[in-house]
Write an enzyme that holds these catalytic residues in place. Structure first.
Site, PDB file in Angstrom:
ATOM      1  N   ASP A   1     -51.397 -14.824  38.499  1.00  0.00           N
ATOM      2  CA  ASP A   1     -50.717 -14.692  37.223  1.00  0.00           C
ATOM      3  C   ASP A   1     -50.442 -16.128  36.766  1.00  0.00           C
ATOM      4  O   ASP A   1     -50.366 -17.031  37.583  1.00  0.00           O
ATOM      5  CB  ASP A   1     -49.407 -13.931  37.490  1.00  0.00           C
ATOM      6  CG  ASP A   1     -48.417 -14.061  36.362  1.00  0.00           C
ATOM      7  OD1 ASP A   1     -48.836 -13.840  35.213  1.00  0.00           O
ATOM      8  OD2 ASP A   1     -47.252 -14.371  36.636  1.00  0.00           O
ATOM      9  N   LYS A   2     -50.379 -16.348  35.477  1.00  0.00           N
ATOM     10  CA  LYS A   2     -50.152 -17.726  35.031  1.00  0.00           C
ATOM     11  C   LYS A   2     -48.664 -18.094  35.033  1.00  0.00           C
ATOM     12  O   LYS A   2     -48.222 -18.923  35.823  1.00  0.00           O
ATOM     13  CB  LYS A   2     -50.719 -17.939  33.625  1.00  0.00           C
ATOM     14  CG  LYS A   2     -50.409 -19.335  33.071  1.00  0.00           C
ATOM     15  CD  LYS A   2     -50.933 -19.525  31.664  1.00  0.00           C
ATOM     16  CE  LYS A   2     -50.124 -18.760  30.626  1.00  0.00           C
ATOM     17  NZ  LYS A   2     -48.792 -19.330  30.354  1.00  0.00           N
TER      18      LYS A   2
ATOM     19  N   THR B   1     -53.678 -13.496  32.668  1.00  0.00           N
ATOM     20  CA  THR B   1     -52.394 -13.732  32.019  1.00  0.00           C
ATOM     21  C   THR B   1     -52.255 -12.923  30.744  1.00  0.00           C
ATOM     22  O   THR B   1     -53.240 -12.598  30.089  1.00  0.00           O
ATOM     23  CB  THR B   1     -52.207 -15.240  31.682  1.00  0.00           C
ATOM     24  OG1 THR B   1     -51.004 -15.388  30.949  1.00  0.00           O
ATOM     25  CG2 THR B   1     -53.365 -15.778  30.861  1.00  0.00           C
ATOM     26  N   GLY B   2     -51.031 -12.607  30.411  1.00  0.00           N
ATOM     27  CA  GLY B   2     -50.759 -11.904  29.169  1.00  0.00           C
ATOM     28  C   GLY B   2     -50.686 -12.868  27.997  1.00  0.00           C
ATOM     29  O   GLY B   2     -50.586 -12.471  26.846  1.00  0.00           O
TER      30      GLY B   2
ATOM     31  N   LYS C   1     -54.287  -5.647  34.341  1.00  0.00           N
ATOM     32  CA  LYS C   1     -54.282  -6.506  35.528  1.00  0.00           C
ATOM     33  C   LYS C   1     -54.689  -5.697  36.751  1.00  0.00           C
ATOM     34  O   LYS C   1     -55.495  -6.133  37.564  1.00  0.00           O
ATOM     35  CB  LYS C   1     -52.898  -7.131  35.758  1.00  0.00           C
ATOM     36  CG  LYS C   1     -52.596  -8.294  34.837  1.00  0.00           C
ATOM     37  CD  LYS C   1     -51.400  -9.119  35.305  1.00  0.00           C
ATOM     38  CE  LYS C   1     -51.055 -10.175  34.265  1.00  0.00           C
ATOM     39  NZ  LYS C   1     -49.959 -11.059  34.624  1.00  0.00           N
TER      40      LYS C   1
ATOM     41  N   ASP D   1     -45.247 -12.847  39.651  1.00  0.00           N
ATOM     42  CA  ASP D   1     -43.795 -12.964  39.732  1.00  0.00           C
ATOM     43  C   ASP D   1     -43.073 -11.940  38.874  1.00  0.00           C
ATOM     44  O   ASP D   1     -41.893 -11.703  39.057  1.00  0.00           O
ATOM     45  CB  ASP D   1     -43.362 -14.357  39.273  1.00  0.00           C
ATOM     46  CG  ASP D   1     -43.622 -14.559  37.785  1.00  0.00           C
ATOM     47  OD1 ASP D   1     -44.590 -13.980  37.273  1.00  0.00           O
ATOM     48  OD2 ASP D   1     -42.854 -15.292  37.134  1.00  0.00           O
TER      49      ASP D   1
ATOM     50  N   ASP E   1     -46.521  -7.789  36.678  1.00  0.00           N
ATOM     51  CA  ASP E   1     -47.467  -7.990  37.768  1.00  0.00           C
ATOM     52  C   ASP E   1     -47.375  -6.926  38.859  1.00  0.00           C
ATOM     53  O   ASP E   1     -48.278  -6.796  39.684  1.00  0.00           O
ATOM     54  CB  ASP E   1     -47.240  -9.361  38.428  1.00  0.00           C
ATOM     55  CG  ASP E   1     -47.362 -10.491  37.424  1.00  0.00           C
ATOM     56  OD1 ASP E   1     -48.294 -10.427  36.608  1.00  0.00           O
ATOM     57  OD2 ASP E   1     -46.525 -11.404  37.461  1.00  0.00           O
TER      58      ASP E   1
END
Ligand code: ADP
Ligand code: MG
Length: 686
Positions: free
Chosen positions: A376-377, A523-524, A551, A570, A574
């Site tokens: 995840d970013k 990433t969103g 995802k 996080d 996610d």
């Protein structure tokens, strides 16, 4: 599907735990559980020390040991003293194993305890018979050292579990120790210990409810599975009771505290993580299975040996009995009791010290198989610490008013973007208007009512879906994350925020690629920001504007392509992907729901620990398997020789040689486990 398989294993492990550790772990709860565990450790330790001291004379009085060290002495009644001491050790030190034999046979079938109990019982009974006049040899020194080593092994194993749960406790204290207290329109972060009955607290999406209470505003689905065992989230609204420790779903709720929760709540967290630590991995269970097989072999070959020598040769009963006992004692591998516990002890201690909190040992050992990892970013590769760069307003709105409005809405959200906006509001000392009816759509944005109007704060993707043009001013040469503010569906402004890439990210990605792992990012966030981060970190690929369910679909499609996928994240968004991945890794500074879903938690929140995880999972697994082989392998030669297969060719293992072989394999296992430290220090990614 992999997903299902993964979870079945997990449950399976838990099941094993109750069966196989039932001899020293009761299924008590909370602090009671904790205390009981500590008491068992003290008990093993005491038995180990007392036995070891008492073993010294037994060893010294043994003719065989005297022969080894080239000494010889004796006094009248020496054998009787040795026999008495050995009998005490057999009863006192052997007790946990004799009790374990009973538990194993009534619950899960023979394992390590059975094997040890048989070997020590046979050795003791036979030796006592010899002292009472039967022709033959005594096995007292083998008996007492066997018991000492087994006690040491069990003590170490239990201590390592305890040690790890101390690290967990530290994390538990660190993670959800704060509650959001609502006073007039302000939200203050206070310590859970400062909560009083009657306080109103705000619980944001994905957070744990910090205390027991009643909902006064808002509605949400609450997951209470860790507390009540009910696995489906329960929908709750105003007037319903909530339990401290439950995990909030997508809604934001205000709760009136009915009992201040610190004690009960923290204990629940500790209990949860402690239980997770006690689940054994498949490899750990392998050692127990090996012991089970050896128990059958020991009994089978022992009896066969006796029958053959007693009835088909003219060597006599005592010779036959001695062969049988030798076989049984030799089959019991001293080292097997230490082989895996030592590796587990060292690996848990090392990993806890290096920022890895293992909730699922099977996943930890499986980390060696990771072939692709999806990051995840926000909050994982980047700090997740947004600062507001620019604010633009349209239709004659005032900047500070729009910001205050955004702050009023975003203080209900747990998202890093929301925290960035609220921080800016505080910095500018703005007064917040009243907001109500907050709700969030994972990966898209949030909405609420302020002074009678509907407002939304959303992603560029949302604008596109709604057919609203993205304004010119959004474009800039900076890497920014932009959120848009809509009033009754019309764009009234946007806020551009910026985050920093974590300084550890680059080295971590390089190390992972170096190990042949495919590194991806999902990433969103918008395309431009995603691309900038992906380029800066030299990723193998990235996906932008990904919704939470996408995802987890992405993980699934990678799995269908044959990849063994780890996912790191996080946020609330996610969690589904963390559950779907073969190995879910949560960033310690993230939300509770991510941590609760994950197999492994990065306590230092550093992506470089993931490279270490793979390295470390690999090394740990290898050492366990090597040690099981070292601990049991010598039996292939030792058992037939002890049984006297080559007796007429002049080759036979007497108990002394058998004991030497056993000690050698124990030393090899212990040294081999220690090598793990060196291996780790040498290869660690910093
Ligand atoms: P990531 O995958 O990078 O962690 P998310 O899936 O959490 O990102 O969010 C995706 C996008 O949804 C964000 O970039 C933002 O545009 C929007 N968003 C999510 N939460 C919020 C919020 N609380 N306020 C405003 N926008 C949000
Ligand atoms: Mg995130």
């Amino acid at each position: 599907m992999e997903h299902h398989e993964h979870h079945t294993h997990h449950q399976g492990d838990e099941h094993h735990m109750h069966n196989q550790q039932s001899n020293h772990v009761h299924s008590g709860h909370g602090t009671h559980h904790h205390d009981h565990h500590a008491m068992m450790i003290r008990d093993f330790k005491k038995r180990f020390y007392i036995n070891t001291v008492l073993s010294i004379p037994v060893l010294a009085f043994s003719k065989m040991i005297q022969g080894f060290i080239g000494l010889s002495f004796s006094f009248p009644g020496m054998e009787i003293v040795a026999a008495a001491l050995a009998t005490f050790i057999f009863i006192y030190g052997g007790w946990p194993f004799l009790k374990g034999l009973k538990d194993e046979l009534s619950e899960s079938g023979p394992g390590m305890m059975t094997l040890i109990a048989i070997a020590i019982s046979v050795a003791w009974a036979y030796s006592s018979a010899v002292i009472l006049g039967l022709e033959g040899k005594v096995f007292y020194w083998e008996l007492v050292t066997l018991i000492d080593i087994m006690l040491l092994g069990h003590w170490l194993e239990m201590r390592s579990i305890m040690g790890a749960s101390k690290a967990l406790q530290k994390l538990a204290e660190l993670m959800p120790s704060e509650a959001h207290k609502v006073e007039s329109n302000q939200v203050l972060d206070v310590k859970i210990s400062e909560l009083k009955k009657g306080d109103i607290i705000l619980v944001k999406p994905g957070e744990k409810v910090p205390a027991d209470g009643k909902i006064t505003e808002g509605e949400s689905d609450l997951n209470e599975s860790a507390l009540t065992g009910e696995s489906k989230p329960v929908q709750k609204a105003k007037g319903n009771d909530v339990i401290g420790g439950a995990i909030n779903g997508d809604g934001s709720i205000k709760v009136k505290v009915t009992s201040s929760g610190e004690d009960s709540y923290l204990n629940k967290v500790i209990k949860m993580v402690e239980e997770a630590q006690q689940t054994k991995s498949k490899t750990q269970n392998l050692a127990n299975k090996a012991a089970g097989w050896l128990a059958y072999i020991a009994i089978g070959v022992g009896v066969l040996t006796f029958v053959v020598w007693a009835f088909f040769t003219n060597q006599g009963m005592d010779f036959a009995l001695e062969r049988m006992v030798t076989v049984m004692i030799i089959t019991c591998p001293h080292a097997l009791g230490l082989a895996v516990p030592l590796v587990v002890a060292i690996s848990t201690a090392l990993s806890a010290r290096n920022g890895l909190l293992i909730r699922n040992r099977t996943a930890f050992e499986n980390s060696r198989k990771i072939s692709a990892i999806v990051f995840d970013k926000t909050g994982t590769l980047t700090e997740g610490n947004f600062g507001v760069n620019r604010i633009k307003v349209f239709n004659g709105q005032k900047e500070d008013e729009v910001l205050a409005l955004a702050g009023a809405i975003e203080q209900n959200s747990e998202h890093p973007i929301a925290r960035g906006i609220v921080k800016e509001v505080k910095r500018r000392n703005l007064d917040l208007p009243n907001s109500s009816d907050f709700s969030s759509t994972k990966g898209k944005g949030v909405s609420a009512k302020v002074s009678g109007s509907d407002y939304r704060i959303v992603s560029p993707g949302f604008l596109k879906d709604e057919g609203i043009d993205v304004p010119e001013e959004v474009n800039s040469d900076q890497v920014e994350t932009v959120v848009f503010i809509l009033k009754e569906g019309t764009l009234i402004g946007f806020i551009a925020l910026a985050d920093q890439i974590r300084k550890e990210s680059k080295a971590a990605i390089a190390a992972l690629k170096d190990k042949g792992v495919k590194v991806l990012m999902a990433t969103g966030d918008n395309e431009q920001t995603a691309k900038a981060v992906a380029d800066a970190l030299n990723l193998d690929g990235y996906y932008s504007q990904v919704l939470p369910h996408e995802k987890s679909e992405l993980i699934e499609s990678l799995q269908n392509d044959g990849e063994f996928v780890a996912m790191t994240g996080d946020g609330v968004n996610d969690a589904p992907a963390l559950a779907k991945a073969n190995i879910g890794i949560a960033v310690g500074s993230g939300t509770d729901v991510a941590a609760e879903t994950a197999d492994i938690i990065l306590t230092e929140s550093s992506p470089s620990d993931i490279a270490n995880l793979i390295l470390f999972g690999r090394a740990t697994y290898k050492k366990m398997v090597q040690n099981i082989v070292w601990a049991t392998g010598y039996n292939v030669i030792a058992i037939p020789l002890a049984a006297g297969v080559l007796f007429y060719q002049g080759v036979m293992i007497n108990p002394a040689v058998g004991a030497a072989l056993m000690s050698l394999s124990t030393i090899i296992c212990a040294a081999n486990a220690q090598l793990l430290r060196l291996n780790f220090q040498k290869n660690k990614v910093r």
